[in-house]
Design an enzyme around this catalytic site. Structure first.
Site, PDB file in Angstrom:
ATOM      1  N   HIS A  54      -7.907  -1.172   4.123  1.00 33.99           N
ATOM      2  CA  HIS A  54      -6.500  -0.785   4.110  1.00 33.99           C
ATOM      3  C   HIS A  54      -5.747  -1.714   5.050  1.00 33.99           C
ATOM      4  O   HIS A  54      -6.297  -2.215   6.035  1.00 33.99           O
ATOM      5  CB  HIS A  54      -6.336   0.649   4.593  1.00 33.99           C
ATOM      6  CG  HIS A  54      -6.843   1.676   3.640  1.00 33.99           C
ATOM      7  ND1 HIS A  54      -6.429   2.983   3.678  1.00 33.99           N
ATOM      8  CD2 HIS A  54      -7.738   1.605   2.630  1.00 33.99           C
ATOM      9  CE1 HIS A  54      -7.040   3.667   2.729  1.00 33.99           C
ATOM     10  NE2 HIS A  54      -7.842   2.853   2.079  1.00 33.99           N
ATOM     11  N   GLU A  56      -3.662  -1.161   7.388  1.00 35.17           N
ATOM     12  CA  GLU A  56      -3.660  -0.733   8.791  1.00 35.17           C
ATOM     13  C   GLU A  56      -4.952  -1.118   9.503  1.00 35.17           C
ATOM     14  O   GLU A  56      -4.927  -1.619  10.636  1.00 35.17           O
ATOM     15  CB  GLU A  56      -3.472   0.791   8.894  1.00 35.17           C
ATOM     16  CG  GLU A  56      -2.204   1.309   8.255  1.00 35.17           C
ATOM     17  CD  GLU A  56      -2.373   1.761   6.810  1.00 35.17           C
ATOM     18  OE1 GLU A  56      -1.713   2.744   6.429  1.00 35.17           O
ATOM     19  OE2 GLU A  56      -3.161   1.145   6.058  1.00 35.17           O
ATOM     20  N   CYS A  84      -3.290   7.100   5.717  1.00 32.52           N
ATOM     21  CA  CYS A  84      -4.230   8.163   5.338  1.00 32.52           C
ATOM     22  C   CYS A  84      -4.956   8.632   6.604  1.00 32.52           C
ATOM     23  O   CYS A  84      -4.747   8.101   7.697  1.00 32.52           O
ATOM     24  CB  CYS A  84      -5.223   7.628   4.313  1.00 32.52           C
ATOM     25  SG  CYS A  84      -6.346   6.366   4.982  1.00 32.52           S
ATOM     26  N   CYS A  87      -6.938   5.803   8.454  1.00 30.91           N
ATOM     27  CA  CYS A  87      -6.075   4.881   9.198  1.00 30.91           C
ATOM     28  C   CYS A  87      -5.417   5.569  10.390  1.00 30.91           C
ATOM     29  O   CYS A  87      -5.273   4.970  11.456  1.00 30.91           O
ATOM     30  CB  CYS A  87      -5.046   4.263   8.273  1.00 30.91           C
ATOM     31  SG  CYS A  87      -5.815   3.210   7.011  1.00 30.91           S
TER      32      CYS A  87
END
Length: 151
Positions: A54, A56, A84, A87
């Site tokens: 992801h 992040e 999410c 993260c």
């Protein structure tokens, strides 16, 4: 004239567009320390076949490498879509001071939409949250992406 926060979110949107061009969910993240960008990333989950890729997480990894520390104190993250739970947990563990979020994620958002890992629990660190920064631009990119997937 745009604010400093808007300037940094526009850089996160630029990263999200890179993900879009790679047929990834268009999420971009920027990490800033002392008014300077120290890391930038976008989703690479599909390309790398890795659920942890992801924007992040990748930005945190780059910032940690740049600072030679896993502690990202006095750093802020700008991200186009609400993180999410994975993260959000990484933000807490990395000691990010504040996160600026473009748009909420009503399905998996862990910074206030579905749950709020950053502020509702008694972890050893609390991340300040500001939502809605350039929300319309962030939402439109995501909507365009998912509309094109359905075609």
């Amino acid at each position: 004239m745009q604010s400093e926060q808007e300037k940094f979110m526009k850089l996160a949107i630029k990263e999200a567009k890179k993900a879009y061009d790679k047929e990834e969910v268009p999420v971009g993240a920027i990490i800033v320390k002392d008014g300077k960008v120290i890391a930038r990333a976008h989703n690479l989950k599909e390309l790398k076949n890795d659920t942890t890729c992801h924007a992040e997480i990748l930005a945190i990894q780059k910032a940690s490498k740049k600072l030679n520390s896993w502690r990202l104190t006095n750093c802020q993250m700008y991200v186009t879509l609400e993180p999410c739970s994975m993260c959000a947990g990484a933000l807490i563990n990395a000691r990010i001071d504040k996160i600026y979020i473009g748009t909420e994620d009503p399905k998996t958002g862990a910074c206030g939409s579905v749950l709020n890992l950053l502020q509702d629990y008694k972890f050893n660190h609390t991340v300040l949250v500001e939502k809605g920064l350039l929300q319309k631009e962030c939402e439109e990119l995501l909507k365009k992406f998912f509309k094109s997937l359905r075609k």
